[in-house]
Design an enzyme around this catalytic site. Structure first.
Site, PDB file in Angstrom:
ATOM      1  N   GLU A 151       0.836  -1.198   0.000  1.00 42.79           N
ATOM      2  CA  GLU A 151       0.000   0.000   0.000  1.00 42.79           C
ATOM      3  C   GLU A 151       0.877   1.258   0.000  1.00 42.79           C
ATOM      4  O   GLU A 151       2.033   1.227   0.432  1.00 42.79           O
ATOM      5  CB  GLU A 151      -0.887  -0.026   1.267  1.00 42.79           C
ATOM      6  CG  GLU A 151      -1.824   1.146   1.393  1.00 42.79           C
ATOM      7  CD  GLU A 151      -2.894   0.945   2.474  1.00 42.79           C
ATOM      8  OE1 GLU A 151      -2.784  -0.022   3.253  1.00 42.79           O
ATOM      9  OE2 GLU A 151      -3.827   1.763   2.512  1.00 42.79           O
ATOM     10  N   ASN A 199     -12.398  -1.272  -0.869  1.00 43.94           N
ATOM     11  CA  ASN A 199     -11.705  -1.889   0.270  1.00 43.94           C
ATOM     12  C   ASN A 199     -12.374  -1.462   1.581  1.00 43.94           C
ATOM     13  O   ASN A 199     -12.702  -0.283   1.754  1.00 43.94           O
ATOM     14  CB  ASN A 199     -10.245  -1.414   0.298  1.00 43.94           C
ATOM     15  CG  ASN A 199      -9.540  -1.767   1.602  1.00 43.94           C
ATOM     16  OD1 ASN A 199      -9.220  -2.931   1.843  1.00 43.94           O
ATOM     17  ND2 ASN A 199      -9.315  -0.776   2.458  1.00 43.94           N
ATOM     18  N   GLU A 200     -12.558  -2.388   2.460  1.00 43.65           N
ATOM     19  CA  GLU A 200     -13.120  -2.097   3.797  1.00 43.65           C
ATOM     20  C   GLU A 200     -14.220  -1.036   3.711  1.00 43.65           C
ATOM     21  O   GLU A 200     -14.173  -0.001   4.370  1.00 43.65           O
ATOM     22  CB  GLU A 200     -12.007  -1.676   4.773  1.00 43.65           C
ATOM     23  CG  GLU A 200     -11.036  -2.803   5.023  1.00 43.65           C
ATOM     24  CD  GLU A 200     -10.128  -2.648   6.257  1.00 43.65           C
ATOM     25  OE1 GLU A 200     -10.109  -1.573   6.856  1.00 43.65           O
ATOM     26  OE2 GLU A 200      -9.467  -3.637   6.594  1.00 43.65           O
ATOM     27  N   TYR A 258      -6.646  -9.285  11.363  1.00 41.72           N
ATOM     28  CA  TYR A 258      -5.276  -9.088  11.846  1.00 41.72           C
ATOM     29  C   TYR A 258      -5.099  -9.751  13.211  1.00 41.72           C
ATOM     30  O   TYR A 258      -6.027  -9.780  14.022  1.00 41.72           O
ATOM     31  CB  TYR A 258      -4.982  -7.590  11.986  1.00 41.72           C
ATOM     32  CG  TYR A 258      -4.741  -6.908  10.655  1.00 41.72           C
ATOM     33  CD1 TYR A 258      -3.482  -6.927  10.065  1.00 41.72           C
ATOM     34  CD2 TYR A 258      -5.768  -6.251   9.991  1.00 41.72           C
ATOM     35  CE1 TYR A 258      -3.246  -6.305   8.845  1.00 41.72           C
ATOM     36  CE2 TYR A 258      -5.539  -5.617   8.764  1.00 41.72           C
ATOM     37  CZ  TYR A 258      -4.274  -5.651   8.198  1.00 41.72           C
ATOM     38  OH  TYR A 258      -4.038  -5.045   6.990  1.00 41.72           O
ATOM     39  N   GLU A 283      -6.078  -9.161   3.517  1.00 43.77           N
ATOM     40  CA  GLU A 283      -5.262  -8.512   4.555  1.00 43.77           C
ATOM     41  C   GLU A 283      -5.235  -9.425   5.767  1.00 43.77           C
ATOM     42  O   GLU A 283      -6.294  -9.759   6.326  1.00 43.77           O
ATOM     43  CB  GLU A 283      -5.831  -7.141   4.934  1.00 43.77           C
ATOM     44  CG  GLU A 283      -5.675  -6.120   3.820  1.00 43.77           C
ATOM     45  CD  GLU A 283      -6.036  -4.693   4.235  1.00 43.77           C
ATOM     46  OE1 GLU A 283      -5.944  -4.366   5.432  1.00 43.77           O
ATOM     47  OE2 GLU A 283      -6.427  -3.924   3.331  1.00 43.77           O
ATOM     48  N   GLN A 300       2.249  -6.173   5.385  1.00 47.10           N
ATOM     49  CA  GLN A 300       2.451  -5.789   3.997  1.00 47.10           C
ATOM     50  C   GLN A 300       3.885  -6.130   3.586  1.00 47.10           C
ATOM     51  O   GLN A 300       4.698  -6.439   4.449  1.00 47.10           O
ATOM     52  CB  GLN A 300       2.167  -4.316   3.799  1.00 47.10           C
ATOM     53  CG  GLN A 300       0.753  -3.916   4.179  1.00 47.10           C
ATOM     54  CD  GLN A 300       0.361  -2.508   3.697  1.00 47.10           C
ATOM     55  OE1 GLN A 300       1.114  -1.823   3.006  1.00 47.10           O
ATOM     56  NE2 GLN A 300      -0.828  -2.081   4.108  1.00 47.10           N
TER      57      GLN A 300
HETATM   58  O1  AHR Z   1      -2.937  -2.654   6.207  1.00 50.74           O
HETATM   59  C1  AHR Z   1      -3.221  -1.464   6.856  1.00 50.74           C
HETATM   60  C2  AHR Z   1      -4.683  -1.078   6.786  1.00 50.74           C
HETATM   61  O2  AHR Z   1      -5.446  -1.994   7.487  1.00 50.74           O
HETATM   62  C3  AHR Z   1      -5.303  -1.056   5.413  1.00 50.74           C
HETATM   63  O3  AHR Z   1      -5.075   0.113   4.733  1.00 50.74           O
HETATM   64  C4  AHR Z   1      -6.755  -1.203   5.720  1.00 50.74           C
HETATM   65  O4  AHR Z   1      -7.459  -1.816   4.676  1.00 50.74           O
HETATM   66  C5  AHR Z   1      -6.765  -1.997   7.004  1.00 50.74           C
HETATM   67  O5  AHR Z   1      -7.594  -1.448   7.943  1.00 50.74           O
END
Ligand code: AHR
Length: 495
Positions: A26, A173-174, A240, A297, A346
């Site tokens: 990103e 995205n999101e 995450y 992600e 990432q």
């Molecule tokens: O990876 C960091 C961020 O986490 C991304 O930009 C977003 O999609 C997520 O919340």
């Protein structure tokens, strides 16, 4: 309890899509700028602006697919600002990530070049949150149309005669959060509308990915599948691994107590439940499993390294991250009937990165090494495994001590990957091989482990955590007697 594993080398459960080993880069912190793009005039050796050391390292792990330009950045990105002569490109504020100036020097042409150099598939995420249908539609036309058209002609003026091949395209995205704070019903309608104009030009066939749920938002998956399932090829999911609290303190990447090791493993293992439950909903609307689950992600998210820009999400990477990566891959493999792609967050200098850079210096993280050890599973056939594992107990809570997955590659070679998540005890395993002559086989292996929970690589000591030959597997008839040290990831090859 003992750890017992049976690997059925003659029972195949499906193909492990190589895109499970995908990446995500990103416009965030020092991922794209410094980490990948240094510009053609940089003293750092580069190929048309892309740093050579990073390119070489990424080629080694066989990156199959790369997602770009975000993340949250994607829903504020206007692609037309990032094409044409670089010095004339519009500068913008990267509001999500540190409020820094984005000079748009890395745009569509540079990203496509990066993918060509890596020989990987591009996965582009379009802007639904603040972009128009026309803008998204024209981006696809710009990249993939071969004939005479305003966008294709503009691409040619900008130096690219042939259209690019573009398979993977994300429609936002999101969108439940930074991508527009939408309700699933509203996004489902927008998805239907935007995707209509994501055209297939010539023989370029786009695999359309709808913005998916956050963690355990099962209602999002339900509403999307019900209202737009037949118009998508993939549906994303984000999760995450955060040992602490997202807002109050996620926990340090380096300076953490034993209980945070345990919590990290527990939270990483939660991915299995999430996939199972989201898959069950998808099965209701798509029993043929045509729509892929795209976990675009995932990875660890800790507090940023002290003294670094909080908006840059720069964190160190330890043997704990290596275990998190190995755990995830074992889970992804075992769900390969539905999980068709994943993208760790990432690639460079951000979150659970493969690579860290400092000026001209570059180091490989423990996570990188797990990607390297596990690449043998790309496009291999998942094998049926039966297992019972002992317990890893901490403060009265229990987790399975070991996780496993196994596959057979096109040449017939069997690979078994094992993670011992216990931070104190070795794991003793009795592994039976069925459908293969273990006694006559050649057995070899690779291990990554460490003595300290926070062992990591630095620019001064880049090889503190790195793979080594694994010698802890002894062949006994059709069985392997295996000893996995505490905190270890192992891949065994049987041929
Ligand atoms: O990876 C960091 C961020 O986490 C991304 O930009 C977003 O999609 C997520 O919340």
């Amino acid at each position: 309890m003992n750890n017992n594993v049976i690997v059925n080398a003659d029972i195949r459960k499906g193909t492990i899509n190589k895109n499970i080993y995908g990446h995500f880069s990103e416009h965030l912190g020092r991922c794209i700028y410094e980490g990948i793009w240094v510009g053609e005039d940089s003293p750092i050796p580069n190929t048309k602006g892309i740093r050579n050391d990073v390119l070489e390292a990424l080629r080694q792990i066989k990156v199959p697919v790369l997602r770009w330009p975000g993340g949250c950045f994607a829903d504020e990105y206007h692609w037309k600002d990032g094409v044409g002569p670089r010095e004339q490109r519009k500068r913008m504020v990267n509001t999500h990530w540190g409020g820094v100036v984005e000079n748009n020097h890395f745009g569509t042409h540079e990203f496509m070049l990066l993918c060509e150099l890596l020989e990987c598939e591009p996965y582009i995420c379009g802007n639904v949150g603040s972009g128009t249908v026309q803008e998204m539609s024209e981006w696809v036309e710009y990249m993939t149309f071969d004939g005479e058209s305003p966008m294709a002609n503009w691409r040619r003026e900008n130096g690219r005669e042939e259209p690019w091949k573009l398979k993977y395209f994300g429609v936002g995205n999101e969108n439940w959060g930074c991508g527009g704070n939408m309700r699933p019903e509203y996004y489902a309608d927008l998805y239907r509308r935007y995707q209509t104009y994501v055209r297939n030009y010539g023989d370029n066939k786009i695999y359309k990915i709808a913005g998916g749920a956050n963690v355990d938002d099962y209602n999002w998956t339900e509403v999307l599948m019900k209202n737009a399932g037949w118009l998508m090829d993939g549906l994303s999911l984000h999760y995450y691994t955060i040992p602490g609290d997202f807002w109050l303190g996620k926990g340090s990447a380096l300076d953490f107590p034993e209980d945070e090791w345990f919590i990290t493993m527990k939270k990483a293992l939660h991915m299995d439940e999430l996939i199972t439950k989201h898959s069950t909903i998808m099965d209701k609307y798509d029993p043929e499993k045509r729509v892929g689950m795209i976990i675009d992600e995932w990875g660890t998210w800790f507090d940023v390294e002290p003294g670094t820009n909080p908006g840059f999400l720069y964190q160190q990477n330890t043997i704990r991250d290596a275990l998190v990566a190995g755990l995830h891959f074992n889970i992804f493999h075992n769900h390969c009937d539905r999980v068709q792609m994943t993208n760790i967050a990432q690639t460079v200098n951000v979150l659970q990165a493969m690579i860290l850079t400092e000026g001209e210096k570059m180091i490989l993280t423990p996570t990188y090494h797990v990607f390297d050890m596990y690449k043998v599973h790309q496009d291999a056939e998942l094998l049926a495994v039966d297992s019972t594992f002992g317990e890893y107990e901490y403060n009265g809570e229990k987790l399975p001590q070991v996780t496993v997955s196994a596959s057979r590659d096109a040449a017939g070679k069997v690979h078994i990957s094992l993670c011992n998540i216990d931070h104190r005890q070795e794991a003793v395993l009795d592994l039976e091989l069925r459908g293969i002559d273990a006694a006559g086989a050649k057995v070899s292996g690779t291990i990554i482990t460490a003595d300290q929970m926070n062992a990591h690589n630095t620019f001064e000591q880049p090889d503190t955590v790195k793979p080594a030959e694994f010698t802890g597997a002894a062949v006994q008839g059709n069985k392997l007697a295996i000893k996995l040290p505490a905190m270890s990831v192992v891949t065994i090859a049987v041929e």
